[in-house]
Design an enzyme around this catalytic site. Structure first.
Site, short mmCIF file in Angstrom:
data_model
loop_
_atom_site.label_atom_id
_atom_site.label_comp_id
_atom_site.label_asym_id
_atom_site.label_seq_id
_atom_site.Cartn_x
_atom_site.Cartn_y
_atom_site.Cartn_z
N GLU A 1 1.23 -0.58 8.34
CA GLU A 1 0.82 0.22 7.18
C GLU A 1 -0.19 -0.63 6.42
O GLU A 1 -0.74 -1.57 6.99
CB GLU A 1 2.03 0.68 6.35
N MET A 2 -0.43 -0.36 5.13
CA MET A 2 -1.54 -1.05 4.48
C MET A 2 -1.25 -1.55 3.06
O MET A 2 -2.18 -1.86 2.32
CB MET A 2 -2.78 -0.11 4.46
N GLU A 3 0.02 -1.63 2.67
CA GLU A 3 0.30 -1.97 1.27
C GLU A 3 1.43 -2.97 1.03
O GLU A 3 1.41 -3.70 0.03
CB GLU A 3 0.65 -0.69 0.47
N SER B 1 4.75 7.87 11.23
CA SER B 1 3.98 9.12 11.26
C SER B 1 3.10 9.21 12.50
O SER B 1 2.63 10.29 12.86
CB SER B 1 3.10 9.23 10.01
N ASP B 2 2.85 8.07 13.12
CA ASP B 2 2.06 8.07 14.35
C ASP B 2 2.47 6.85 15.16
O ASP B 2 3.16 5.97 14.64
CB ASP B 2 0.56 8.06 14.04
N HIS C 1 -6.04 0.94 -15.93
CA HIS C 1 -5.88 1.98 -14.90
C HIS C 1 -4.70 2.91 -15.12
O HIS C 1 -4.47 3.82 -14.32
CB HIS C 1 -5.76 1.33 -13.52
N GLY D 1 1.69 6.38 -1.53
CA GLY D 1 0.25 6.12 -1.56
C GLY D 1 -0.50 7.26 -2.23
O GLY D 1 -1.43 7.04 -3.01
N ARG E 1 8.04 1.14 -2.47
CA ARG E 1 6.99 1.91 -1.79
C ARG E 1 7.64 2.88 -0.84
O ARG E 1 8.57 2.53 -0.10
CB ARG E 1 6.06 0.94 -1.03
N ILE E 2 7.16 4.13 -0.86
CA ILE E 2 7.59 5.12 0.13
C ILE E 2 6.32 5.61 0.81
O ILE E 2 5.42 6.13 0.16
CB ILE E 2 8.41 6.27 -0.51
N GLY E 3 6.24 5.38 2.10
CA GLY E 3 4.99 5.69 2.78
C GLY E 3 5.17 5.92 4.26
O GLY E 3 6.28 6.02 4.76
N SER E 4 4.04 5.99 4.94
CA SER E 4 4.08 6.21 6.38
C SER E 4 3.56 4.96 7.08
O SER E 4 2.94 4.09 6.47
CB SER E 4 3.24 7.42 6.75
N ARG F 1 1.67 13.33 -3.62
CA ARG F 1 3.05 13.12 -3.18
C ARG F 1 3.91 12.68 -4.37
O ARG F 1 5.08 13.04 -4.46
CB ARG F 1 3.09 12.04 -2.10
N GLU G 1 -10.32 -2.34 14.86
CA GLU G 1 -11.16 -2.63 16.04
C GLU G 1 -10.69 -3.90 16.74
O GLU G 1 -11.45 -4.54 17.44
CB GLU G 1 -12.62 -2.76 15.59
N ARG H 1 5.76 16.58 7.70
CA ARG H 1 5.51 15.41 6.84
C ARG H 1 6.24 15.51 5.52
O ARG H 1 6.73 14.53 5.00
CB ARG H 1 4.01 15.22 6.62
N ARG I 1 -8.35 8.23 -13.19
CA ARG I 1 -8.95 8.24 -11.85
C ARG I 1 -8.17 9.10 -10.86
O ARG I 1 -8.21 8.85 -9.64
CB ARG I 1 -9.07 6.82 -11.28
N1 HPA Z 1 -2.37 2.11 10.63
C1 HPA Z 1 -2.40 1.73 9.36
N2 HPA Z 1 -1.73 2.37 8.41
C2 HPA Z 1 -1.03 3.46 8.76
C3 HPA Z 1 -0.97 3.90 10.08
C4 HPA Z 1 -1.67 3.18 11.06
O1 HPA Z 1 -1.65 3.53 12.25
N3 HPA Z 1 -0.20 5.02 10.10
C5 HPA Z 1 0.21 5.23 8.84
N4 HPA Z 1 -0.28 4.29 8.03
#
Ligand code: HPA
Length: 235
Positions: A179-181, A203-204, A4, A20, A87-90, A24, A162, A217, A43
């Protein structure tokens, strides 16, 4: 070259920043690094290597979610000799005192699942950040006038969750953001003898429903790049 990552041996620095989003990575490399060269575009997952204050640095996208990040973290460490991965993310805020734009530095990452889970079998491994790196990131953020939150985050497998009961459990247990990582990053780094950290901007917000306007952002992302570089190369 790996499956990869199309880079040549020696193209990847020991210090790797991982947003991510591959675009960026491009923006950060062009904005913060000297002599940045594209070293991967397999990819569309862009990676760049240049220097920061004379130190070699790679900025490479991770993609979204732990399976994607796991591929890149494994190859970067195992095949290219990466030793420090940031990692630098939201993330989504999960506590009332955590506000939009705040910076979270993740000490631990809780999850329901990671790509490494099959390996651990009955072990409930606790993915945690590298302490000297975490301390350096806190100092770097404070030097920039930020007051980062430091604590546990939740690495989820889904963005469109959910399970409101899970969010409630995480919040009840003091988790700062979702977050997810990070959980897989910390786990792979631990397994392969590298150091890792996740620096996140809120970010939210899951409780207030607020979201960072897209116009802001880029600047908040830039702050994270700066914190990560200062943490990797303390003065
Ligand atoms: N959920 C999952 N990952 C995210 C979110 C979230 O609300 N905001 C930024 N990354």
């Amino acid at each position: 070259m790996t499956v990869h990552i199309g880079a040549q041996p020696g193209d990847i620095a020991e210090t790797v920043l991982m947003p991510g989003d591959p675009y960026r990575a491009k923006w950060a490399a062009e904005t913060f690094l000297e002599s940045a060269q594209c070293v991967n575009e397999v990819r569309g997952m862009l990676g760049f290597t240049g220097t920061y204050k004379g130190n070699p640095v790679t900025i490479h996208g991770s993609g979204m979610g732990m399976p994607s990040l796991s591929i890149y973290a494994n190859e970067l460490i195992r095949d290219f000799g990466a030793k420090t991965l940031i990692r630098i993310g939201s993330c989504g805020g999960m506590q009332p005192h955590v506000k939009i734009r705040d910076v979270i530095i993740a000490m631990t990452a809780t999850s329901l699942n990671t790509p490494s889970m099959g390996l651990f079998k009955e072990v409930n491994f606790a993915p945690s950040a590298d302490w000297p790196l975490l301390r350096a990131a806190v100092q770097a953020a404070e030097a920039m006038g930020q007051s980062p939150h430091v604590g546990g985050i939740y690495s989820s497998d889904v963005f469109y969750d959910e399970r409101p009961d899970l969010t409630e459990q995480m919040t009840r247990h003091g988790i700062l953001g979702v977050e997810m990582e990070a959980a897989e990053l910390y786990t792979v780094a631990a397994r392969l003898g590298a150091r890792a950290l996740a620096i996140l901007t809120v970010s939210d917000h899951l409780q207030t429903g607020e979201a960072l306007p897209s116009s802001e952002r880029e600047s908040s992302f830039g702050d994270m790049v700066q914190i990560a570089l200062d943490a990797a190369f303390p003065a």
